[in-house]
Design an enzyme around this catalytic site. Sequence first.
Site, PDB file in Angstrom:
ATOM      1  N   ALA A  11      42.964  25.878  44.485  1.00 23.46           N
ATOM      2  CA  ALA A  11      43.983  25.493  44.061  1.00 23.46           C
ATOM      3  C   ALA A  11      43.464  24.372  42.779  1.00 23.46           C
ATOM      4  CB  ALA A  11      44.037  23.157  45.109  1.00 23.46           C
ATOM      5  N   GLY A  12      43.392  25.937  41.809  1.00 24.27           N
ATOM      6  CA  GLY A  12      43.092  25.566  40.190  1.00 24.27           C
ATOM      7  C   GLY A  12      44.725  26.299  39.816  1.00 24.27           C
ATOM      8  N   ASN A  13      43.960  27.026  38.614  1.00 21.49           N
ATOM      9  CA  ASN A  13      45.730  27.290  37.442  1.00 21.49           C
ATOM     10  C   ASN A  13      46.274  28.671  38.630  1.00 21.49           C
ATOM     11  OD1 ASN A  13      45.269  25.614  35.732  1.00 21.49           O
ATOM     12  ND2 ASN A  13      44.010  27.046  34.459  1.00 21.49           N
ATOM     13  N   GLY A  15      46.309  29.057  42.145  1.00 24.68           N
ATOM     14  CA  GLY A  15      46.766  28.417  43.209  1.00 24.68           C
ATOM     15  C   GLY A  15      47.432  27.666  43.405  1.00 24.68           C
ATOM     16  N   ARG A  89      36.231  41.215  33.913  1.00 24.70           N
ATOM     17  CA  ARG A  89      36.272  40.822  35.505  1.00 24.70           C
ATOM     18  C   ARG A  89      34.574  40.577  35.903  1.00 24.70           C
ATOM     19  NH1 ARG A  89      40.983  43.124  34.059  1.00 24.70           N
ATOM     20  NH2 ARG A  89      43.058  41.722  34.497  1.00 24.70           N
ATOM     21  N   ASN A  96      30.997  34.420  41.462  1.00 25.33           N
ATOM     22  CA  ASN A  96      32.627  34.632  42.910  1.00 25.33           C
ATOM     23  C   ASN A  96      32.259  34.936  44.279  1.00 25.33           C
ATOM     24  OD1 ASN A  96      33.949  34.006  41.139  1.00 25.33           O
ATOM     25  ND2 ASN A  96      35.470  35.031  39.771  1.00 25.33           N
ATOM     26  N   HIS A 176      41.992  47.169  39.250  1.00 25.72           N
ATOM     27  CA  HIS A 176      42.545  46.079  38.529  1.00 25.72           C
ATOM     28  C   HIS A 176      42.571  46.726  36.698  1.00 25.72           C
ATOM     29  CE1 HIS A 176      44.898  43.021  37.782  1.00 25.72           C
ATOM     30  NE2 HIS A 176      43.214  42.075  37.714  1.00 25.72           N
TER      31      HIS A 176
HETATM   32  N1  APR Z   1      36.031  26.806  47.795  1.00 22.08           N
HETATM   33  C1  APR Z   1      36.985  26.340  47.293  1.00 22.08           C
HETATM   34  N2  APR Z   1      37.560  26.575  45.744  1.00 22.08           N
HETATM   35  C2  APR Z   1      36.751  26.483  45.306  1.00 22.08           C
HETATM   36  C3  APR Z   1      35.861  26.460  45.310  1.00 22.08           C
HETATM   37  C4  APR Z   1      34.818  26.667  46.720  1.00 22.08           C
HETATM   38  N3  APR Z   1      33.659  27.097  47.091  1.00 22.08           N
HETATM   39  N4  APR Z   1      34.596  27.021  44.401  1.00 22.08           N
HETATM   40  C5  APR Z   1      35.877  26.535  43.393  1.00 22.08           C
HETATM   41  N5  APR Z   1      36.719  26.561  43.296  1.00 22.08           N
HETATM   42  C6  APR Z   1      38.205  26.117  42.889  1.00 22.08           C
HETATM   43  C7  APR Z   1      37.527  25.137  41.750  1.00 22.08           C
HETATM   44  O1  APR Z   1      36.921  23.724  42.093  1.00 22.08           O
HETATM   45  C8  APR Z   1      38.645  25.559  41.242  1.00 22.08           C
HETATM   46  O2  APR Z   1      39.984  24.933  41.443  1.00 22.08           O
HETATM   47  O3  APR Z   1      38.877  27.407  42.763  1.00 22.08           O
HETATM   48  C9  APR Z   1      39.484  27.176  41.388  1.00 22.08           C
HETATM   49  C10 APR Z   1      39.124  28.164  40.554  1.00 22.08           C
HETATM   50  O4  APR Z   1      40.560  26.914  39.641  1.00 22.08           O
HETATM   51  P1  APR Z   1      40.853  27.853  38.249  1.00 22.08           P
HETATM   52  O5  APR Z   1      39.216  27.332  37.678  1.00 22.08           O
HETATM   53  O6  APR Z   1      41.812  26.685  38.222  1.00 22.08           O
HETATM   54  O7  APR Z   1      40.769  29.572  38.144  1.00 22.08           O
HETATM   55  P2  APR Z   1      41.460  30.703  38.219  1.00 22.08           P
HETATM   56  O8  APR Z   1      42.392  30.281  37.213  1.00 22.08           O
HETATM   57  O9  APR Z   1      42.637  29.463  39.485  1.00 22.08           O
HETATM   58  O10 APR Z   1      41.169  31.680  38.719  1.00 22.08           O
HETATM   59  C11 APR Z   1      40.406  32.206  39.693  1.00 22.08           C
HETATM   60  O11 APR Z   1      41.217  33.989  40.461  1.00 22.08           O
HETATM   61  O12 APR Z   1      42.098  35.629  39.126  1.00 22.08           O
HETATM   62  C12 APR Z   1      41.283  34.926  39.145  1.00 22.08           C
HETATM   63  O13 APR Z   1      39.892  36.263  37.433  1.00 22.08           O
HETATM   64  C13 APR Z   1      40.355  34.317  38.344  1.00 22.08           C
HETATM   65  O14 APR Z   1      38.665  34.680  39.246  1.00 22.08           O
HETATM   66  C14 APR Z   1      39.314  33.772  39.443  1.00 22.08           C
HETATM   67  C15 APR Z   1      39.986  32.735  39.743  1.00 22.08           C
END
Ligand code: APR
Length: 331
Positions: A11-13, A15, A89, A96, A176
């Site tokens: 639920a980050g950016n 999501g 990436r 990841n 990509h």
């Molecule tokens: N289960 C659930 N959520 C998780 C887990 C997990 N095991 N590990 C991390 N997260 C959550 C983090 O808590 C965070 O809220 O994933 C979210 C990632 O959000 P951001 O740090 O804002 O990253 P974001 O910009 O969304 O990118 C996520 O997508 O586009 C790709 O390169 C980018 O690999 C990256 C991914």
Amino acid sequence: MRRAKISIIGAGNTGAACAVWAASKELGDIVLIDIADGVAKGKALDLYESAPIEGFDCKITGGSDYTLIEGSDIVVITAGIPRKPGMSRDDLIVTNMGIVSSVAEKVAAHAPNSIIIVLSNPLDAMVYTAWKASGFPASRVLGQAGCLDVARFRAFLSLELGCSIEDIQALLLGGHGDDMVPLPRFTSVHGIPIDQLLSKEVIDKCVQRAKVGGGEIVQLMGTSAYYAPASGVIQMSEAIIKDKKRILPCAAYCENEYGVAPGAKGAGYFVGVPCVLGKGGMEKIVEVKLNEAEAPLLKESVQHVKDLVKVVKDLAAKPNEQGQPSFPKLV
Ligand code: APR
């Protein structure tokens, strides 16, 4: 009629942006899952509170409990770390891979009939990871990359042409971003071939900017892009939920297709190719005849995907404290 359900893990950016685009299109009920329980709950509630103003009618819930995703039609995986300036990436792979494999296992346990769309990077390797860890048929595992790369290319062409974005059609193949294979031959503006409207230099400039488009955003903001990547995910989700049979460029499982891994039964790779998307997920790969200039570029791009997957397999095979492979499903 039963409403569709889309669950978004992470639920980050990206999501949260997926949730916003999905709600704005009223695609179905939305679930946000994150290890940060409060963040997922809070963003879900915040977005739901905009519904009376925006006028969308979706249930939006969130948390860290995977029972929330039961009955999902689509599960989007965005969990993972994003890039920081100076990172490629590929630099994200070790972290990841662990996150995406554990998430995919939980998706398989709680939403076994869903279609997975992966957004976490490095995309081509993370789709492979999600496929292996979920045990899903390859037709129900897809990666979002091509929709974004094409959107970026179209956006840059539109800026050069000064014409509406709606009329620009384009096609890209391969891995990509930096690895993508542009196909200006299949790019047109309302049917007019692009080379009749722009010089080769300008087209090449747009191709190059699209290739490094992700890096341009990272340089500006200090983290990965999210509006456009999420928009690509929701474009794919809409095609699937509405069974539109749209042809969209996705990271899809290939063996013989495009000569990716001829005869490799069950040992193919996820590569960016045009696919028919419908309620079955990836329903068909559309094979485009490539010319002598394009075919070697795709081969090179596919090789990079293979190299990345090898990194995943090697890491997965590394013995843990018990002397067993660290991630047996991914080997
Ligand atoms: N289960 C659930 N959520 C998780 C887990 C997990 N095991 N590990 C991390 N997260 C959550 C983090 O808590 C965070 O809220 O994933 C979210 C990632 O959000 P951001 O740090 O804002 O990253 P974001 O910009 O969304 O990118 C996520 O997508 O586009 C790709 O390169 C980018 O690999 C990256 C991914």
